[in-house]
Enzyme design. Structure first.
Site, PDB file in Angstrom:
ATOM      1  N   GLY A  36       0.852  -1.188   0.000  1.00 44.32           N
ATOM      2  CA  GLY A  36       0.000   0.000   0.000  1.00 44.32           C
ATOM      3  C   GLY A  36       0.882   1.230   0.000  1.00 44.32           C
ATOM      4  N   LEU A  37       0.291   2.359   0.368  1.00 46.04           N
ATOM      5  CA  LEU A  37       1.076   3.595   0.319  1.00 46.04           C
ATOM      6  C   LEU A  37       2.328   3.494   1.159  1.00 46.04           C
ATOM      7  CD1 LEU A  37      -1.689   6.302   0.437  1.00 46.04           C
ATOM      8  CD2 LEU A  37      -0.100   5.846  -1.400  1.00 46.04           C
ATOM      9  N   ALA A  38       2.181   3.004   2.386  1.00 45.22           N
ATOM     10  CA  ALA A  38       3.343   2.950   3.269  1.00 45.22           C
ATOM     11  C   ALA A  38       4.370   1.952   2.738  1.00 45.22           C
ATOM     12  CB  ALA A  38       2.905   2.574   4.681  1.00 45.22           C
ATOM     13  N   GLY A  39       3.909   0.764   2.401  1.00 47.14           N
ATOM     14  CA  GLY A  39       4.828  -0.284   1.963  1.00 47.14           C
ATOM     15  C   GLY A  39       5.528   0.065   0.661  1.00 47.14           C
ATOM     16  N   SER A  82     -16.972   9.111  -0.135  1.00 47.51           N
ATOM     17  CA  SER A  82     -15.926   9.978   0.420  1.00 47.51           C
ATOM     18  C   SER A  82     -16.458  11.027   1.385  1.00 47.51           C
ATOM     19  CB  SER A  82     -15.205  10.689  -0.711  1.00 47.51           C
ATOM     20  OG  SER A  82     -14.399  11.719  -0.196  1.00 47.51           O
ATOM     21  N   ARG A 142     -15.218  12.358  12.057  1.00 54.92           N
ATOM     22  CA  ARG A 142     -15.947  11.148  11.686  1.00 54.92           C
ATOM     23  C   ARG A 142     -16.652  10.478  12.860  1.00 54.92           C
ATOM     24  NH1 ARG A 142     -11.469   8.689   7.483  1.00 54.92           N
ATOM     25  NH2 ARG A 142     -11.963  10.169   5.848  1.00 54.92           N
ATOM     26  N   SER A 177      -4.836   9.548   6.715  1.00 57.14           N
ATOM     27  CA  SER A 177      -4.174   8.247   6.657  1.00 57.14           C
ATOM     28  C   SER A 177      -3.216   8.189   5.478  1.00 57.14           C
ATOM     29  CB  SER A 177      -5.189   7.123   6.569  1.00 57.14           C
ATOM     30  OG  SER A 177      -5.788   7.097   5.313  1.00 57.14           O
ATOM     31  N   LEU A 178      -3.601   8.800   4.359  1.00 58.11           N
ATOM     32  CA  LEU A 178      -2.681   8.851   3.222  1.00 58.11           C
ATOM     33  C   LEU A 178      -1.431   9.592   3.652  1.00 58.11           C
ATOM     34  CD1 LEU A 178      -5.096   9.734   0.280  1.00 58.11           C
ATOM     35  CD2 LEU A 178      -4.445   7.515   1.162  1.00 58.11           C
TER      36      LEU A 178
END
Lengths: 636, 258, 246
Positions: A43-46, A285, A331, A440-441
């Protein structure tokens, strides 16, 4: 008892990260190719971490269960990514982002990490733009912004409704550039079964090739888990169908502390469950709340179609209860209020759903503008429900979305097992008890591009002399255990399918450990989960063979971890006898239903240690609140 | 609803494979196509047989994992949607549905409906990136991108890499996939330094993977869940011609939208 | 070298097909313009045929330019066909297994019939040359005259003789229809292949390709049609010719 040393650098919060970088140990460029690093998850982090580490010259081995690294679930993030660029000149800055995140997380995150996140966030936009991420631009050619929940500035950058996709593809492309250069090796359709610790340091992984069923090992000098969150414990979530907690959970069972498992974010705007067959919920979203107004009929049992309900009979509950933030409350607040109104019998058509109405926005801004902003989301909604949000309000309801909890990590993002790192959603660090939208992104990319690639050197520095290979007996032993586990799963010949048991686990978790929790409910859930665990062991059926693609077997393996993790979540929720952010204990609320924290007793991180021969043990890491003193969150 | 399903079953790449007939009762209109297959699989497992293997992940049309050809159409009926977004209301009670994997010489079948699409990854590896180490970067607003150019680049960048373009093309060409990436990166100012090299190496890799050649059927554009236009194929062709015949590596590309 | 490695790629081959196609397309436009001279009377087209052989005669000699043109066209035809064959081979390899029933959605009939229409055109071109240029096949007698010591066909007379037979005219009109659909797809396609097409122009290009190919169809077909229906008159000494040959 776990020994937890977060290793927060000394000094003023503004200087911590810079000072730390100046003193982190380094590995020279000529030595880096001698190190093997395993990255689990793309994912983004990996992807960001793997690409950055490989570009530095490390030999990086990247594993993902999908057929391609481009499919990790970060791709589904829609709305945007935060960065305090202050392009709008509306008073944004690092401190504001820090403040919003810390407050949004209801003071349950580690202050130094949050500050660092806010500090490096602006660099992410620069980095991604340089990689060719086509962020939305204004007519003058400058980057465009939109606003998100829980904040009073416009700091969210976006690519239509596909921001996560574009950011992920940026990372994916960077990663595959390194694959072509020979610095990184991909292992697609691979699932990590275990981590291997030798002499107190993580030295590799045992993994299963999902196509052939082979169990193999890989020795490494560091293992980075970027395997995402565990929202699929709830069965119904906005996570991908195959998202799982297996890598993180098996690492936990080998000694890594699991922090705050009960912090699970319920996203307020999802398409409601429509049938018993459903196995996945679709998120709409948060950016929709920029222009959409949330309401329900003011009178229970009002079944008129929405456009026939006059303004006076509509209850815009967020706008009425939270005049200053209105529809853009965080949220957890939005989700909880949707639950309240539905519990009061005000849900649309008596069901668990509320309206998200764009009529006013379309009138004010015009069909064209709304179509440009949300066209693809509206299409997606219409495809699923057959209703067009241009004509009739959307029906939405909260659904499980993100896990703030995860593996405990120190300031270097290393777990309590030396050499084992956790980044992105799989760690616990930055969002406290509630995550703000578009954060989170930001966290994943901050971890992947800017933090881990610099902090990982610290533990690598002095170990390359003592390489450990897969010929070490520990690998053979772990492989054997993994094979035995697969064999055990294949020997299940009961009557219930893994999916059926999983569905039931999800129902228990949603009822008892969802948006509102009570001590009694949680105790009941613990019993129910034990029963399900029993069904899992004695009445489950796993079809097919283990030496070929067998998706039911994969599911069964993941379910075992979810059952254990669900149990721990309930225990954590039970022992955290306060309300904070998303963790809402009904025993602790104000008269109008707001959370009541207990900072004296629970102003800490709850970290759980796995015990092979007994229940989990909890250790705590105390949190400090120097840069931003504790206050009661208010969005009124 | 009751459905008659003919599903392609193939135990591995070497197996010959063939259709297997299933009848499924109790299909509901709101079910997604994959939920219908899940339901079928639950029954197959309960009956002690081997369930149908198929790829899927996000189930909201963005990851590009799902890859069925339904009644001869990649991703089935419906416009601009993936298999996971197809709802059973697109079918009638008693309909016969033929379900096949994406077929292409470059996408070997793994099992049943699951194919290996790593050829796409290798095309990206050949040049589908902009080289940028992670570290401090120039301020993004220092190089302005006009709104229409950014939008055009985004139109191309929306590709989800599902392979429907290849599956729908009677020639099994991957021109739309490759063209979209060449165009996305070639349109942006930051993509200019590598623009010509990228066009050359990606096209060469596309051929090496064994994909076919475009004959402008435009089937790909129609099957693409993101509606990516074949004008990006034209753009790639132009870039590739320039790159191959005019040697423009020493000159930077000009920033220009269509 | 660079050209060869360009040709080895799929796009390189497509470009070759497109460019040779354009040359052939342009030739057809000229060919049609020449044909339409029949409407100006028997003398005009025969004069035109003579002119084709005498252009730049002092430099290139009798029919020199004509032969150069023929050589260029031959190269284009060969390159066009050979390249298409190579592409077809590549495409077959790329899709070894077909679908049970491939549900084509977007492609036009013209696009799907490219190979078939191309094959018809190829066969036709060979027969057409054998008929009107060399006179080797003669459904109707083909007459030659002497000009400056060179033999050349009598155009108007031959056309009339051939197209007076209904089935010859019908075959020609059918083939012209094939050429029309081949060129409709080709006419738009080469713009796309050469990367000249885009969203704003696409519609215009499609219309352009349609008009051009349909125009060619009408132009070419009008000649056999008009001879067949008698709209175009028989040559003045027609009766004499007929009695001669009988």
């Amino acid at each position: 008892m776990l020994e937890l040393d977060a290793g927060i650098p000394d000094g003023d919060i503004r200087d911590k990260w810079r000072n730390h970088l100046e003193h982190v140990k380094l590995v020279g460029p000529r030595n880096r190719p001698k190190y093997d690093i395993v990255v689990v998850g793309t994912g983004l982090a990996g992807a960001a971490a793997a690409a950055s580490l490989a570009a530095q010259g490390y030999r990086v081995h990247v594993m993902c269960f999908q057929d391609s690294s481009r499919r990790a679930h970060s791709i589904a993030a829609q709305g945007g990514i935060n960065a305090p660029k202050n392009y709008r000149n509306d008073g944004d800055g690092v401190y504001r982002l820090f403040y919003d995140t810390q407050k949004g997380g209801d003071f349950r995150s580690r202050e130094a990490n949050v500050w660092r996140l806010a500090e490096v966030a602006t660099g992410i936009i620069d980095q991604c733009t340089a990689q060719g991420v086509p962020f939305a631009r204004e007519y003058g050619g400058q980057l465009a912004n939109r606003s998100f929940g829980g904040v009073l500035v416009e700091r969210t950058f976006y690519c239509r409704g596909q921001t996560g996709q574009q950011l992920l593809l940026g990372g994916y492309q960077a990663l595959h550039q390194q694959v072509a250069a020979g610095n990184a090796v991909m292992y697609p359709r691979t699932e990590v079964q275990d981590i291997v610790n030798i002499d107190g340091r993580c030295r590799g992984v045992v993994y299963r090739c999902l196509q052939t069923g082979e169990i193999r090992s890989l020795a490494a000098d560091a293992v980075v888990l970027a395997s995402g969150g565990y929202g699929n414990v709830f069965f119904h979530s906005t996570n991908a169908f195959n998202s799982n907690a297996t890598a993180a959970w098996r690492a936990h069972k080998r000694g890594a502390g699991f922090a705050n498992p009960c912090y699970v974010q319920i996203h307020p705007t999802c398409i409601p469950v429509s049938g018993h067959f459903q196995c996945k919920l679709t998120l709409m979203s948060e950016s929709l709340r920029n222009d959409g107004r949330v309401w329900v009929p003011r009178n229970p049992g009002d079944t008129r179609p929405p456009h026939q309900i006059p303004e006076g009979d509509r209850y815009y509950y967020l706008e009425e209860r939270y005049p200053s933030f209105g529809n853009l409350v965080p949220r957890d607040v939005a989700a909880r209020n949707a639950k309240y109104v539905c519990d009061d019998g005000l849900g649309v058509d008596g069901k668990q759903q509320v309206y998200l109405d764009f009529t006013d926005a379309i009138e004010q801004r015009g069909h064209q503008v709304i179509a440009e902003r949300y066209g693809n989301l509206f299409d997606m909604y219409e495809e699923i429900t057959t209703d067009s949000p241009f004509k009739t309000p959307m029906r939405i309801f909260p659904a499980v979305h993100y896990c703030m909890g995860g593996l405990w990590v120190d300031y270097n993002l290393m777990t309590n097992i030396p050499g084992l790192y956790a980044i992105g959603e799989s760690n616990f660090s930055d969002h406290g008890a509630n995550r703000l939208g578009a954060s989170s992104l930001m966290q994943c990319l901050a971890d992947g591009y800017f933090i881990l690639p610099q902090t990982i050197n610290d533990s690598l520095h002095d170990i390359y002399q003592d390489k450990v290979g897969t010929d070490h007996p520990a690998f053979a032993q772990h492989e054997k255990q993994a094979r035995e586990h697969i064999d055990w799963l294949m020997a299940r010949t009961g009557s219930r399918t893994p999916m059926a048991i999983h569905k039931e686990l999800g129902e228990v978790m949603w009822d008892k450990c969802g948006m509102a929790r009570t001590a009694d409910g949680l105790k009941e859930a613990l019993v129910r989960i034990d029963e399900l665990k029993d069904a899992y062991e004695h009445d489950m059926v796993v079809p097919g063979r283990a030496d070929t693609t067998n998706q039911a077997l994969e599911r069964a393996g993941r379910l075992g971890d979810f059952l254990e993790l669900g149990h721990l979540m309930c225990r954590d929720a039970l022992e955290r006898d306060e309300s904070c952010g998303c963790h809402f204990r009904e025993e602790h609320q104000t008269e109008d239903g707001e959370v009541v924290r207990n900072d004296d007793e629970f102003g800490n991180v709850g970290v759980w240690e796995w015990k092979d021969d007994g229940p989990h043990e909890k250790t705590t890491e105390d949190l400090t609140f120097d840069a931003l003193p504790l206050m009661t969150r208010s969005y009124k | 609803m009751r459905m008659i399903l003919h599903i392609w079953r193939q135990s591995g790449p070497e197996d010959k494979g063939g259709f297997q007939r299933h009848e499924l009762d109790g299909v509901e209109e709101d079910m997604s196509f994959l939920e219908m297959l899940d339901t079928l699989n639950e029954r197959i497992i309960a009956a002690g047989d081997d369930p149908v293997t198929f790829d899927s992940d996000c189930r909201e049309g963005i990851c590009g994992a799902c890859s069925c050809v339904i009644n001869g159409r990649p991703h089935g009926p419906g416009h601009k949607s993936t298999t996971c977004q197809v709802r059973m209301r697109a079918f009638k009670d008693g309909d016969e549905i033929w379900i096949e994997p994406f077929r292409s010489g470059a996408f070997p079948i793994v099992k049943d409906l699951m194919v290996d699409r790593t050829a796409f990854d290798r095309i990206i590896e050949a040049g589908g990136y902009i080289s940028a180490h992670s570290g401090p970067k120039p301020e993004p607003n220092a190089s302005l991108v006009p709104h229409p150019v950014a939008e055009e680049a985004m139109d191309a960048a929306e590709c989800i890499g599902c392979g429907a373009c290849v599956a729908s093309c009677p020639n099994g060409a991957a021109m739309l996939f490759t063209g979209a990436k060449v165009s996305h990166l070639g349109l942006l100012p930051q993509g200019q330094p590598e623009r010509w090299k990228r066009a050359r190496t990606m096209v060469a890799q596309m051929d090496a993977e064994g994909f076919g050649a475009c004959t402008n059927y435009a089937e790909c554009q129609d099957a693409c869940p993101k509606g990516i236009s074949i004008r990006f194929i034209g753009r790639m062709n132009r870039d590739f011609m320039k790159a191959s015949l005019c040697e423009p590596d020493t000159r930077q590309g000009q920033l220009k939208a269509h | 070298m660079r050209v060869m490695s360009f040709y080895r790629t799929a796009i390189g081959k497509k470009v070759v097909v497109a460019v040779t196609g354009v040359v052939l397309f342009l030739f057809l436009i000229l060919h049609m313009a020449g044909n339409l001279k029949v409407f100006a009377g028997p003398g005009v087209i025969d004069e035109y045929a003579l002119h084709l052989r005498t252009i730049m005669e002092p430099i290139f000699g009798w029919a020199g330019v004509l032969w150069i043109t023929r050589a260029v066209l031959l190269v284009c035809v060969v390159a066009h066909i050979v390249t298409v064959f190579l592409l077809i081979k590549q495409n077959k390899r790329a899709r070894p297994q077909r679908y049970r029933r491939h549900h084509l959605q977007a492609s036009t009939i013209a696009a799907r019939l490219m190979q078939a229409s191309g094959a018809v055109i190829l066969i036709f071109v060979v027969l057409h040359i054998l008929q009107f240029t060399t006179g080797d096949i003669q459904p109707a007698p083909v007459l030659f005259v002497e000009e400056d010591g060179h033999e050349m066909a009598e155009v108007y007379r031959n056309l009339h003789a051939a197209f007076s037979m209904w089935w010859v005219a019908a075959i020609y009109i059918f083939v012209m229809a094939c050429i029309c659909i081949h060129l409709y797809h080709g006419g738009w396609s080469f713009l796309q292949t050469l990367g000249l097409d885009n969203q704003d122009r696409n519609r215009g290009f499609r219309i352009w390709a349609w008009l051009l190919s349909f125009g060619l169809f009408v132009g070419f077909s009008s000649v056999p049609f008009c001879f067949w229906t008698g709209i175009l008159p028989a040559p003045a000494d027609h009766a004499a010719d007929v009695s001669e040959t009988h």
